[in-house]
Design a protein around this motif. Structure first.
Motif, mmCIF file in Angstrom:
data_model
loop_
_atom_site.group_PDB
_atom_site.id
_atom_site.type_symbol
_atom_site.label_atom_id
_atom_site.label_comp_id
_atom_site.label_asym_id
_atom_site.label_seq_id
_atom_site.Cartn_x
_atom_site.Cartn_y
_atom_site.Cartn_z
ATOM 1 N N ARG A 39 0.844 -1.190 0.000
ATOM 2 C CA ARG A 39 0.000 0.000 0.000
ATOM 3 C C ARG A 39 0.883 1.245 0.000
ATOM 4 O O ARG A 39 1.811 1.355 0.801
ATOM 5 C CB ARG A 39 -0.904 0.022 1.240
ATOM 6 C CG ARG A 39 -1.920 -1.095 1.321
ATOM 7 C CD ARG A 39 -2.929 -1.039 0.196
ATOM 8 N NE ARG A 39 -3.570 0.253 0.059
ATOM 9 C CZ ARG A 39 -4.382 0.587 -0.939
ATOM 10 N NH1 ARG A 39 -4.631 -0.278 -1.900
ATOM 11 N NH2 ARG A 39 -4.932 1.772 -0.989
ATOM 12 N N LEU A 57 -8.553 4.875 -2.185
ATOM 13 C CA LEU A 57 -7.947 3.557 -2.048
ATOM 14 C C LEU A 57 -7.923 2.822 -3.382
ATOM 15 O O LEU A 57 -7.461 1.678 -3.450
ATOM 16 C CB LEU A 57 -8.711 2.732 -1.000
ATOM 17 C CG LEU A 57 -8.694 3.284 0.430
ATOM 18 C CD1 LEU A 57 -9.539 2.404 1.341
ATOM 19 C CD2 LEU A 57 -7.264 3.381 0.958
ATOM 20 N N SER A 108 -1.699 0.174 -7.875
ATOM 21 C CA SER A 108 -2.177 0.415 -6.508
ATOM 22 C C SER A 108 -1.063 0.799 -5.557
ATOM 23 O O SER A 108 -1.331 1.237 -4.434
ATOM 24 C CB SER A 108 -2.878 -0.840 -5.966
ATOM 25 O OG SER A 108 -4.002 -1.168 -6.746
ATOM 26 N N GLY A 109 0.194 0.622 -5.971
ATOM 27 C CA GLY A 109 1.312 0.853 -5.064
ATOM 28 C C GLY A 109 2.209 2.003 -5.449
ATOM 29 O O GLY A 109 3.413 1.977 -5.175
#
Length: 394
Positions: free
Chosen positions: A315, A341, A358-359
């Motif tokens: 994350r 998110l 997503s990272g």
């Protein structure tokens, strides 16, 4: 300890001279510039002097400069105003999949209102093909909107080539979101054949809450607001005199410092990429390792001040908070989307898998940085990855 601030693309610190100027104007010139008395006239003169200064920096005419509340309003005024200002038969807009939310969400809303929208793909570097633009233009196309520098990856779009294509179609207007480009990437208002160009003061060392929109002389726009008819009827509302004067000063300082800034920041970018090249967990998004040498030369493909990295499977906010413990401030995605998110829409559009999209984190340089700051950043990234690796396996 003063933090190492690597989030200039979200908001840059104000120039000390601009802070002093804005403070002086707020104290001495508080009158409404629309007022008929002497104080109002003095405030109006300050605005027009600032307008002329902004126009000069872009090679525009003073009448082509409209002041707004920021980049988001400038983008919305350009897009919605251009569409509302033409015949109802003109209902087609072209943009790309990697635009800032203030453009992307705007055209998505227009789509729900019956406007036909073509969203063009980009390649793995995040660049749109000018040929795709040419093929997408139709008889009912009213606007092409393509950002100059991507706010997440820093990739530079081929604005000049696109402008040449659009200019061959008299009914089509070309809008460019220049928020991340001003002061980082050279831009010639006339040569690029751009009809509308958006900017934001707080990205260039000016105050928040002020933006600008260059509108080509003779172009019809419909206003977003109804009111007193300020800004040649395009932007009603009492003018923010201190902010406008501060914007003009910040633009002057930014433009004057651009040659040295570009040289320094390109060197920072390469120094950082070299320093983390042996960290397999970190991958470069956009203009990556193998293209680094192409960044320096006549045909720049990336802006100097933005580096986008991913730690796939981790994350991004975890990495952000790890770096913050070392006094280093960075961001995830764009500031407008950093609390989401969801995977980066921009990176997904570039063809990256969801784990990578997503990272992602964004590092953006500023005028206060020196080489030792890049070394401190690289060392902190290395340490953060080393501490996070066990978590990845758990």
């Amino acid at each position: 300890m003063k933090p190492y601030y690597f989030d200039h693309s979200a908001s840059a610190p104000m120039y000390p001279k601009v802070i002093d100027t804005v403070s002086d104007i707020m104290r001495l010139h508080y009158a409404n510039p629309a007022a008929l008395h002497r104080s109002g006239a003095e405030a109006a003169k300050l605005v027009e002097r600032a307008r002329a200064g902004v126009a000069e920096r872009f090679g525009a005419a003073p009448g082509e400069v409209i002041f707004t509340s920021g980049g988001t309003e400038s983008n919305n005024l350009a897009i919605r105003g251009a569409i509302a200002g033409v015949s109802r038969a003109m209902k087609h807009v072209i943009t790309t999949a990697t635009e800032h939310a203030s453009v992307f969400e705007c055209v998505k809303q227009l789509q729900l209102q019956g406007i036909d929208v073509t969203i063009l793909p980009v390649d793995a570097e995040g660049r749109v093909s000018p040929d795709d633009i040419a093929k997408a233009i139709r008889k009912d196309t009213v606007l092409v909107s393509v950002m100059h520098v991507n706010n997440e990856t820093g990739v530079i779009q081929p604005i000049k080539e696109i402008g040449a294509i659009v200019s061959r179609h008299s009914q089509v207007r070309f809008h460019v979101d220049g928020v991340q480009a001003i002061g980082k990437v050279p831009f010639d208002w006339r040569d690029a054949k751009v009809d509308l160009y958006s900017g934001s003061a707080h990205k260039i060392g000016g105050p928040k809450g002020v933006g600008l929109l260059l509108v080509k002389e003779g172009m019809r726009l419909s206003p977003l607001f109804s009111g007193g008819g300020q800004e040649d009827g395009l932007r009603s509302g009492t003018l923010n005199v201190p902010g406008i004067v501060g914007t003009a000063q910040a633009l002057r300082l930014t433009m004057e410092g651009m040659p040295l800034r570009r040289e320094k920041m390109y060197a920072f970018r390469l120094r950082l990429l070299d320093a983390i090249a042996d960290i397999p967990e970190l991958v470069v998004n956009g203009i990556g390792e193998r293209q680094r040498e192409a960044d320096i030369g006549e045909s720049y493909r990336t802006a100097p001040h933005i580096v986008n990295l991913s730690y796939p499977g981790m994350r991004p906010e975890v990495l952000v908070h790890m770096l913050e413990k070392h006094g280093i401030l960075i961001s995830t995605q764009s500031a407008c989307s950093s609390k989401s998110l969801k995977p980066s829409r921009v990176l997904l559009a570039m063809g990256y898998e969801e784990a990578r999209a997503s990272g992602s984190i964004r590092i953006s340089f500023g005028d206060e940085h020196e080489q030792q700051h890049i070394d401190i950043l690289a060392a902190a990234l290395r340490q953060a990855v080393a501490e996070l690796k066990p978590l990845e396996r758990s």
